[in-house]
Design a protein around this motif. Sequence first.
Motif, mmCIF file in Angstrom:
data_model
loop_
_atom_site.group_PDB
_atom_site.id
_atom_site.type_symbol
_atom_site.label_atom_id
_atom_site.label_comp_id
_atom_site.label_asym_id
_atom_site.label_seq_id
_atom_site.Cartn_x
_atom_site.Cartn_y
_atom_site.Cartn_z
ATOM 1 N N SER A 151 0.810 -1.225 0.000
ATOM 2 C CA SER A 151 0.000 0.000 0.000
ATOM 3 C C SER A 151 0.841 1.271 0.000
ATOM 4 C CB SER A 151 -0.924 0.004 1.227
ATOM 5 O OG SER A 151 -0.162 -0.027 2.425
ATOM 6 N N ARG A 152 2.171 1.161 0.133
ATOM 7 C CA ARG A 152 3.028 2.345 0.153
ATOM 8 C C ARG A 152 3.514 2.631 -1.262
ATOM 9 N NH1 ARG A 152 6.799 0.790 3.802
ATOM 10 N NH2 ARG A 152 5.734 1.719 5.576
ATOM 11 N N PRO A 153 3.111 3.729 -1.849
ATOM 12 C CA PRO A 153 3.467 3.985 -3.256
ATOM 13 C C PRO A 153 4.905 4.426 -3.453
ATOM 14 C CG PRO A 153 2.182 5.804 -2.379
ATOM 15 C CD PRO A 153 2.223 4.767 -1.299
ATOM 16 N N ALA A 154 5.555 4.925 -2.419
ATOM 17 C CA ALA A 154 6.900 5.480 -2.580
ATOM 18 C C ALA A 154 7.960 4.400 -2.337
ATOM 19 C CB ALA A 154 7.092 6.644 -1.604
ATOM 20 N N VAL A 155 9.228 4.832 -2.364
ATOM 21 C CA VAL A 155 10.356 3.943 -2.080
ATOM 22 C C VAL A 155 10.266 3.462 -0.631
ATOM 23 C CG1 VAL A 155 12.866 3.835 -1.848
ATOM 24 C CG2 VAL A 155 11.838 5.029 -3.792
ATOM 25 N N THR A 156 10.540 2.172 -0.410
ATOM 26 C CA THR A 156 10.509 1.588 0.926
ATOM 27 C C THR A 156 11.898 1.094 1.276
ATOM 28 O OG1 THR A 156 8.230 0.849 0.588
ATOM 29 C CG2 THR A 156 9.431 -0.113 2.423
ATOM 30 N N THR A 157 12.387 1.492 2.454
ATOM 31 C CA THR A 157 13.724 1.106 2.906
ATOM 32 C C THR A 157 13.600 0.151 4.089
ATOM 33 O OG1 THR A 157 14.577 3.265 2.228
ATOM 34 C CG2 THR A 157 15.950 1.955 3.713
ATOM 35 N N PHE A 158 14.323 -0.976 3.995
ATOM 36 C CA PHE A 158 14.284 -2.003 5.028
ATOM 37 C C PHE A 158 15.630 -2.093 5.723
ATOM 38 C CE2 PHE A 158 11.144 -3.176 1.931
ATOM 39 C CZ PHE A 158 10.092 -3.694 2.670
ATOM 40 N N ALA A 159 15.570 -2.463 7.009
ATOM 41 C CA ALA A 159 16.783 -2.793 7.745
ATOM 42 C C ALA A 159 16.553 -4.105 8.476
ATOM 43 C CB ALA A 159 17.135 -1.697 8.745
ATOM 44 N N VAL A 160 17.480 -5.040 8.303
ATOM 45 C CA VAL A 160 17.463 -6.291 9.063
ATOM 46 C C VAL A 160 18.565 -6.193 10.103
ATOM 47 C CG1 VAL A 160 17.849 -8.778 8.980
ATOM 48 C CG2 VAL A 160 16.484 -7.672 7.206
ATOM 49 N N VAL A 161 18.180 -6.287 11.363
ATOM 50 C CA VAL A 161 19.135 -6.174 12.462
ATOM 51 C C VAL A 161 19.571 -7.582 12.853
ATOM 52 C CG1 VAL A 161 19.511 -5.341 14.801
ATOM 53 C CG2 VAL A 161 17.993 -4.088 13.253
ATOM 54 N N GLY A 162 20.844 -7.875 12.660
ATOM 55 C CA GLY A 162 21.378 -9.203 12.939
ATOM 56 C C GLY A 162 21.938 -9.800 11.667
ATOM 57 N N ALA A 163 23.255 -10.106 11.656
ATOM 58 C CA ALA A 163 23.914 -10.581 10.441
ATOM 59 C C ALA A 163 24.474 -11.981 10.616
ATOM 60 C CB ALA A 163 25.008 -9.610 10.018
ATOM 61 N N GLY A 164 23.815 -12.775 11.462
ATOM 62 C CA GLY A 164 24.144 -14.190 11.498
ATOM 63 C C GLY A 164 23.476 -14.892 10.330
ATOM 64 N N ALA A 165 23.487 -16.215 10.356
ATOM 65 C CA ALA A 165 22.892 -16.969 9.254
ATOM 66 C C ALA A 165 21.413 -16.636 9.106
ATOM 67 C CB ALA A 165 23.082 -18.467 9.493
ATOM 68 N N GLY A 166 20.704 -16.487 10.216
ATOM 69 C CA GLY A 166 19.281 -16.167 10.152
ATOM 70 C C GLY A 166 19.016 -14.813 9.534
ATOM 71 N N GLY A 167 19.811 -13.795 9.899
ATOM 72 C CA GLY A 167 19.607 -12.459 9.363
ATOM 73 C C GLY A 167 19.935 -12.367 7.888
ATOM 74 N N VAL A 168 21.060 -12.984 7.475
ATOM 75 C CA VAL A 168 21.450 -12.951 6.067
ATOM 76 C C VAL A 168 20.425 -13.684 5.215
ATOM 77 C CG1 VAL A 168 23.183 -13.760 4.424
ATOM 78 C CG2 VAL A 168 23.899 -12.682 6.564
ATOM 79 N N GLU A 169 19.992 -14.864 5.671
ATOM 80 C CA GLU A 169 19.007 -15.631 4.912
ATOM 81 C C GLU A 169 17.680 -14.882 4.830
ATOM 82 O OE1 GLU A 169 17.888 -20.341 4.530
ATOM 83 O OE2 GLU A 169 18.229 -19.534 6.538
ATOM 84 N N MET A 170 17.288 -14.206 5.908
ATOM 85 C CA MET A 170 16.015 -13.497 5.922
ATOM 86 C C MET A 170 16.029 -12.295 4.983
ATOM 87 S SD MET A 170 12.934 -13.371 6.942
ATOM 88 C CE MET A 170 12.989 -14.706 8.135
ATOM 89 N N ILE A 171 17.101 -11.525 4.960
ATOM 90 C CA ILE A 171 17.102 -10.331 4.112
ATOM 91 C C ILE A 171 17.096 -10.711 2.627
ATOM 92 C CG2 ILE A 171 19.614 -9.961 3.934
ATOM 93 C CD1 ILE A 171 19.019 -6.955 4.383
ATOM 94 N N LEU A 172 17.760 -11.804 2.269
ATOM 95 C CA LEU A 172 17.749 -12.231 0.874
ATOM 96 C C LEU A 172 16.392 -12.804 0.482
ATOM 97 C CD1 LEU A 172 21.292 -13.871 0.692
ATOM 98 C CD2 LEU A 172 20.579 -11.693 -0.308
ATOM 99 N N ALA A 173 15.756 -13.522 1.399
ATOM 100 C CA ALA A 173 14.416 -14.052 1.121
ATOM 101 C C ALA A 173 13.402 -12.928 0.992
ATOM 102 C CB ALA A 173 14.005 -15.020 2.227
#
Length: 761
Positions: A151-173
């Motif tokens: 529903s957001r028409p503009a650019v959306t910026t995400f941040a994933v906090v945590g760069a272990g295996a779970g964080g890296v896998e989640m941001i790519l998914a």
Amino acid sequence: MPGEKATVVRDVVLVGGGHSHLGVLRCLARQPLAGVRLTLISIDSHTPYSGMLPGYVAGHYRYEQTLIDLRCLARYAGARCYVDEVIGIDRESRLVLCRDRPPVSYDMLSINIGSTPHSDAVPGAAEYATPVKPIARFNERWLRLLDRVRSRPAVTTFAVVGAGAGGVEMILAMQHRLRCELRALRRSPDDLRFHLLSASAEILPRHNAGVRRCFDRLLAERNVIVHRAAVVTRVLPGSVGLSSGDSLAIDEVVWVTQAGGAPWLRESALSLDGSGFIEVRNTLQTVSDPLIFAAGDCAALVSSPLEKSGVFAVRQGEVLAANLRRLAFGQPLQDYRPQPRCLALIGTGDEQAVASRGGMYARGHWVWLWKSWIDRRFMGRLAMRSAGSGASATGSPMADLDEAQTSEARCVLAGCCLPAGWAVPATRDGSLDSFLGGPGGGATLRTSLPPDTGGASAAQAGERIRTVDFLVAPVDDPWLFGRMAAAHVLSEFFARGGEAQAAQILVVVPPGCERKIAGDVAAVCRGVDKELQASGCALTAVRTVSGNEFAVVLVTDGRPGPRAQTWRLPAGIREGDVLMVNKPIGIPTLLAAHRRFPLPGRYIDEALRLLVESNQGAASCFREHGATACIRLEGFGLPEQLTALVSRVGLAAEIDTAAVPVADGAAMALALLLPCGSRQDVHRVWGSPDRNPSEPAPERIGATLFRMGLTAGGLLASVPGARAAGCLRALRALGYTRAASIGRVRTAGSYPEHGRFLISC
């Protein structure tokens, strides 16, 4: 309770549906513990498998494919399944404290509840971040995030906090899925921005350098900005503050950083590590209490700290099951020895994955296929499918059961009347208080009837309503059974327009250990009292007798209300009235089949919710819309109830069977029971079938459901035709979402319209 034959001498309680407890249930299903009653307590009846969660986020799996049916698995293992949130334990009394139900007694306890995000330590994180854990509730948060992005028409910026295996896998998914979502909306995928925040100087710090370099390249190729040594200090709407003093403009924050133990563990007096996890020995017994075990992410092995990984949790399940067995029989326990190196398969969002083990790694589509095969095999081992479920009834495993066994579908909840003059003996002083009081009880015993407030008319002042109901337990949860029984009894008063004032209960208990029996009786009484008190009725006496299976007899006394005379049969039913029900039929069919087959837990969840749902609001709604009659659905099916409603006034009921609401899964359950029972019901309603009844047509299944017992179901009312539509809208607004108009009242001897049939005397 259903399925309990041997005398119970010990209670083993499993708190949480984590990977380790899944292994325990599988092991104990193969080799049950004689004399041990197993109980699983979980906040949800379905739990997502963490290994498939990134694949679901990326869009490669449906959410249903990731779910483990805990109720089904518990049924397969012969365990009771209580759906509730655990809020503490009383070690001195050996009780598990729950949010909504009475405490559950244990002799041995195991905890496998995963981890909880400690976002409270970062200001604003709890309010403005989307945590991945607890996994059981992640899908609700993920779907809300998807809706916000769409529903957001503009650019959306995400941040994933945590760069272990779970964080890296989640941001790519997430990136893969969200880019696909924007393409489907004909928007540019480049409107998405992604930041990965790592508190350490490296991403994936527990993996080898080759794996880290591989993901560094991959993240750079996909324009994911990696922030190293970036500790989040605050989360605000639209921004994230870092320890360096910088601030990033962020629209959505996903929290995948290391979590800790559940808050209630701090009040348990168990020894915890610095992150709040339960410290355990090599035997998986807690350091503080040898009768309490812990495994999975919520446990911290004192001898060798482990990474929080499902690989270790799964392996712990077999040792945990063995040690519960050994402790029950006084044998020496075995140690859990974690593997020195474990295989990690990390998805990259695009149906590729990276394999990491020790100093080795590999990447490619074949790794994704390998990971998917492992995950699907794991889920397949947990999927306890009943033979013949959803298939043709021919060759059903029920074929060797006799008619008496399968008739449970009609009478598992059927109420019956005892001979006139029967009464419950007075209870000994204090016995009822001991049942209803104690930890989690808090009930107040009222031994006198509430004063008459003048609700009945003068002509009714001397009249009373007295009912006697006998119900056999259809579930293995005594507290829930007590609530069902009380809801059923109170429905009679609601249907009569009356008010229940006092009730006495006789609990029929099977033989067993006196301490265990007392606990079950207390739970039944608390369940009954909970529902009675909500309607202003007092539970005044409790007695117990021995029997072959758990059952209750409830004798209830009350007074008629101002509409009781109007609704008494024969009532003021008129031709043209619309016939309405507020709940679906077929619930006893589900429960009867579930006694022999592990049916999908979502069907049982909904059935249990409907059974304890009060009919008081529906009765009031019918009164407000001028109902000419109202009765409680019970006995041997809707046709008998309709006959009782209309035949005494010389009318007929025209019913549209397609409009009759049927509980989800009831037809599937009946397909299991029908080949070896209930054929006479098919003959009664539809005449002699033109083909083999062992291959029932869908309409015959519906017809048989139509005749199934409906005790503890809803209400049946006749409402003037002009007010029926408004009544139906009001019922659904009250929460009776399956309420329906199922037919109308017509003159006896008339011909039904196409697709309908008449019921008359």
